[in-house]
Design a protein around this motif. Structure first.
Motif, PDB file in Angstrom:
ATOM      1  N   THR A 144      10.421  37.408   1.442  1.00 47.60           N
ATOM      2  CA  THR A 144      11.026  38.713   1.159  1.00 47.60           C
ATOM      3  C   THR A 144       9.991  39.774   0.824  1.00 47.60           C
ATOM      4  O   THR A 144      10.329  40.939   0.719  1.00 47.60           O
ATOM      5  N   MET A 145       8.724  39.373   0.658  1.00 46.19           N
ATOM      6  CA  MET A 145       7.700  40.376   0.352  1.00 46.19           C
ATOM      7  C   MET A 145       6.331  39.953   0.855  1.00 46.19           C
ATOM      8  O   MET A 145       6.076  38.775   1.076  1.00 46.19           O
ATOM      9  N   THR A 146       5.490  40.962   1.017  1.00 47.43           N
ATOM     10  CA  THR A 146       4.123  40.723   1.469  1.00 47.43           C
ATOM     11  C   THR A 146       3.261  40.358   0.258  1.00 47.43           C
ATOM     12  O   THR A 146       3.671  40.538  -0.891  1.00 47.43           O
ATOM     13  N   GLU A 147       2.057  39.892   0.537  1.00 47.57           N
ATOM     14  CA  GLU A 147       1.121  39.568  -0.540  1.00 47.57           C
ATOM     15  C   GLU A 147       0.810  40.811  -1.370  1.00 47.57           C
ATOM     16  O   GLU A 147       0.722  40.743  -2.598  1.00 47.57           O
ATOM     17  N   ALA A 148       0.701  41.960  -0.697  1.00 51.47           N
ATOM     18  CA  ALA A 148       0.402  43.220  -1.401  1.00 51.47           C
ATOM     19  C   ALA A 148       1.554  43.599  -2.342  1.00 51.47           C
ATOM     20  O   ALA A 148       1.326  44.039  -3.473  1.00 51.47           O
ATOM     21  N   GLN A 149       2.798  43.419  -1.894  1.00 48.10           N
ATOM     22  CA  GLN A 149       3.960  43.721  -2.744  1.00 48.10           C
ATOM     23  C   GLN A 149       3.992  42.784  -3.951  1.00 48.10           C
ATOM     24  O   GLN A 149       4.288  43.210  -5.072  1.00 48.10           O
ATOM     25  N   PHE A 150       3.673  41.511  -3.711  1.00 56.42           N
ATOM     26  CA  PHE A 150       3.623  40.527  -4.799  1.00 56.42           C
ATOM     27  C   PHE A 150       2.590  40.952  -5.836  1.00 56.42           C
ATOM     28  O   PHE A 150       2.853  40.956  -7.035  1.00 56.42           O
ATOM     29  N   GLU A 151       1.400  41.347  -5.370  1.00 61.43           N
ATOM     30  CA  GLU A 151       0.323  41.763  -6.282  1.00 61.43           C
ATOM     31  C   GLU A 151       0.742  43.014  -7.071  1.00 61.43           C
ATOM     32  O   GLU A 151       0.428  43.137  -8.252  1.00 61.43           O
ATOM     33  N   ALA A 152       1.460  43.933  -6.415  1.00 56.49           N
ATOM     34  CA  ALA A 152       1.903  45.173  -7.074  1.00 56.49           C
ATOM     35  C   ALA A 152       2.899  44.853  -8.191  1.00 56.49           C
ATOM     36  O   ALA A 152       2.822  45.416  -9.285  1.00 56.49           O
ATOM     37  N   ILE A 153       3.817  43.928  -7.937  1.00 56.51           N
ATOM     38  CA  ILE A 153       4.803  43.535  -8.953  1.00 56.51           C
ATOM     39  C   ILE A 153       4.097  42.847 -10.107  1.00 56.51           C
ATOM     40  O   ILE A 153       4.349  43.122 -11.279  1.00 56.51           O
ATOM     41  N   LYS A 154       3.180  41.934  -9.754  1.00 55.14           N
ATOM     42  CA  LYS A 154       2.453  41.182 -10.781  1.00 55.14           C
ATOM     43  C   LYS A 154       1.650  42.120 -11.686  1.00 55.14           C
ATOM     44  O   LYS A 154       1.566  41.915 -12.898  1.00 55.14           O
ATOM     45  N   ALA A 155       1.099  43.183 -11.085  1.00 45.01           N
ATOM     46  CA  ALA A 155       0.279  44.138 -11.844  1.00 45.01           C
ATOM     47  C   ALA A 155       1.101  44.878 -12.901  1.00 45.01           C
ATOM     48  O   ALA A 155       0.568  45.302 -13.923  1.00 45.01           O
ATOM     49  N   LYS A 156       2.408  45.029 -12.649  1.00 46.07           N
ATOM     50  CA  LYS A 156       3.282  45.754 -13.593  1.00 46.07           C
ATOM     51  C   LYS A 156       3.774  44.847 -14.719  1.00 46.07           C
ATOM     52  O   LYS A 156       4.304  45.321 -15.710  1.00 46.07           O
ATOM     53  N   GLN A 157       3.651  43.536 -14.545  1.00 42.39           N
ATOM     54  CA  GLN A 157       4.178  42.602 -15.532  1.00 42.39           C
ATOM     55  C   GLN A 157       3.081  42.212 -16.525  1.00 42.39           C
ATOM     56  O   GLN A 157       1.912  42.156 -16.175  1.00 42.39           O
ATOM     57  N   THR A 158       3.491  41.949 -17.757  1.00 40.23           N
ATOM     58  CA  THR A 158       2.559  41.439 -18.764  1.00 40.23           C
ATOM     59  C   THR A 158       1.937  40.164 -18.200  1.00 40.23           C
ATOM     60  O   THR A 158       2.658  39.326 -17.666  1.00 40.23           O
ATOM     61  N   PRO A 159       0.611  39.999 -18.289  1.00 38.75           N
ATOM     62  CA  PRO A 159      -0.019  38.799 -17.733  1.00 38.75           C
ATOM     63  C   PRO A 159       0.572  37.509 -18.304  1.00 38.75           C
ATOM     64  O   PRO A 159       0.958  37.457 -19.476  1.00 38.75           O
ATOM     65  N   ASP A 160       0.636  36.497 -17.460  1.00 36.19           N
ATOM     66  CA  ASP A 160       1.233  35.211 -17.834  1.00 36.19           C
ATOM     67  C   ASP A 160       0.594  34.640 -19.102  1.00 36.19           C
ATOM     68  O   ASP A 160       1.303  34.168 -19.994  1.00 36.19           O
ATOM     69  N   ALA A 161      -0.722  34.697 -19.200  1.00 30.88           N
ATOM     70  CA  ALA A 161      -1.417  34.132 -20.376  1.00 30.88           C
ATOM     71  C   ALA A 161      -0.965  34.827 -21.659  1.00 30.88           C
ATOM     72  O   ALA A 161      -0.745  34.181 -22.688  1.00 30.88           O
ATOM     73  N   GLU A 162      -0.786  36.150 -21.584  1.00 34.96           N
ATOM     74  CA  GLU A 162      -0.339  36.912 -22.765  1.00 34.96           C
ATOM     75  C   GLU A 162       1.106  36.548 -23.118  1.00 34.96           C
ATOM     76  O   GLU A 162       1.458  36.397 -24.293  1.00 34.96           O
ATOM     77  N   LYS A 163       1.948  36.384 -22.089  1.00 39.62           N
ATOM     78  CA  LYS A 163       3.345  35.993 -22.344  1.00 39.62           C
ATOM     79  C   LYS A 163       3.396  34.636 -23.041  1.00 39.62           C
ATOM     80  O   LYS A 163       4.148  34.454 -23.992  1.00 39.62           O
ATOM     81  N   ARG A 164       2.603  33.702 -22.543  1.00 38.97           N
ATOM     82  CA  ARG A 164       2.598  32.355 -23.144  1.00 38.97           C
ATOM     83  C   ARG A 164       2.142  32.427 -24.598  1.00 38.97           C
ATOM     84  O   ARG A 164       2.681  31.731 -25.458  1.00 38.97           O
ATOM     85  N   GLU A 165       1.160  33.282 -24.858  1.00 40.11           N
ATOM     86  CA  GLU A 165       0.629  33.440 -26.212  1.00 40.11           C
ATOM     87  C   GLU A 165       1.694  34.010 -27.164  1.00 40.11           C
ATOM     88  O   GLU A 165       1.767  33.621 -28.324  1.00 40.11           O
ATOM     89  N   ARG A 166       2.515  34.921 -26.663  1.00 43.99           N
ATOM     90  CA  ARG A 166       3.526  35.588 -27.496  1.00 43.99           C
ATOM     91  C   ARG A 166       4.829  34.790 -27.602  1.00 43.99           C
ATOM     92  O   ARG A 166       5.683  35.112 -28.424  1.00 43.99           O
ATOM     93  N   ALA A 167       4.970  33.753 -26.778  1.00 39.19           N
ATOM     94  CA  ALA A 167       6.219  32.988 -26.733  1.00 39.19           C
ATOM     95  C   ALA A 167       6.342  32.025 -27.906  1.00 39.19           C
ATOM     96  O   ALA A 167       5.338  31.573 -28.458  1.00 39.19           O
ATOM     97  N   ASP A 168       7.588  31.720 -28.255  1.00 38.03           N
ATOM     98  CA  ASP A 168       7.852  30.663 -29.232  1.00 38.03           C
ATOM     99  C   ASP A 168       7.854  29.307 -28.531  1.00 38.03           C
ATOM    100  O   ASP A 168       7.491  28.287 -29.106  1.00 38.03           O
ATOM    101  N   TYR A 169       8.305  29.311 -27.270  1.00 40.85           N
ATOM    102  CA  TYR A 169       8.366  28.097 -26.458  1.00 40.85           C
ATOM    103  C   TYR A 169       7.876  28.414 -25.054  1.00 40.85           C
ATOM    104  O   TYR A 169       8.107  29.515 -24.552  1.00 40.85           O
ATOM    105  N   VAL A 170       7.228  27.429 -24.415  1.00 45.78           N
ATOM    106  CA  VAL A 170       6.777  27.591 -23.022  1.00 45.78           C
ATOM    107  C   VAL A 170       7.283  26.398 -22.223  1.00 45.78           C
ATOM    108  O   VAL A 170       7.192  25.249 -22.673  1.00 45.78           O
TER     109      VAL A 170
END
Length: 197
Positions: A144-170
């Motif tokens: 449903t999306m190109t690699e460039a679209q995927f990268e653009a969406i990912k760039a807008k989201q809080t990085p995965d490592a930061e989310k894991r750090e802020r989570a109570d559970y992973v």
């Protein structure tokens, strides 16, 4: 009193699958994206106010996401006006869910949980994660999306490592069996805490 568990994770991390696992274990799940789809559908509560503000956004009696994207591209200030219409309606949809849900654990599936500050309204936050190569492969396999679209969406989201750090559970969604075992362990811990409270 129900326990409010936020569920979030970046694109392609297995959030939908994890939401289903949580539902299978007796949790009630509210999905922010599904709420927006209900509001935008014909007869949805967002259709009339959006039609008044953005007549071009309406197609066949529904709010067209593609047309909204074009409106936002043409006028960057439109996003704030759209959010001012949609966010209170999403909030009401969530409040209705809370009022009607009978489960002991209520799950709130919100893709931008940390980005919007929604985590502050939760008793705990569960983040789904997977290795980056797995994430990329899953998203691109959808077709449903190109690699460039995927990268653009990912760039807008809080990085995965930061989310894991802020989570109570992973929950690491590398295999369905592993994800299920983690979900069951987390829910057992939450339910034990509720029983002890």
């Amino acid at each position: 009193m129900s326990f409010k568990l936020g569920l979030t994770g970046s694109i392609g991390m297995g959030k939908s699958t994890t939401a289903k696992l949580l539902a299978d274990e007796g949790c009630a799940v509210w999905d922010a994206d599904a709420a927006v789809h209900r509001l935008y559908a014909p007869g949805g509560l967002a259709v009339a106010p959006m039609q008044a503000a953005f007549p071009d956004a309406i197609e066949n009696g529904a709010v067209s996401r593609d047309r909204l994207k074009a409106i936002i591209m043409a006028d960057p200030t439109a996003l704030k006006r759209i959010e001012a219409i949609v966010h209170p309606l999403v909030g009401q949809d969530r409040a209705d869910f809370i009022a009607q849900a009978a489960a002991d654990i209520l799950v709130f599936d919100v893709p931008l949980m940390f980005e919007t500050g929604g985590n502050r309204n939760m008793d705990a936050v569960l983040v789904v994660s997977a290795p980056e190569d797995v994430q990329r492969a899953r998203v691109l396999a959808r077709g449903t999306m190109t690699e460039a679209q995927f990268e653009a969406i990912k760039a807008k989201q809080t990085p995965d490592a930061e989310k894991r750090e802020r989570a109570d559970y992973v929950v690491i969604t590398d295999t369905p069996e592993h994800a299920k075992a983690q979900v069951q362990a987390i829910l057992a811990k939450i339910r034990k805490g509720m029983a002890d409270a």
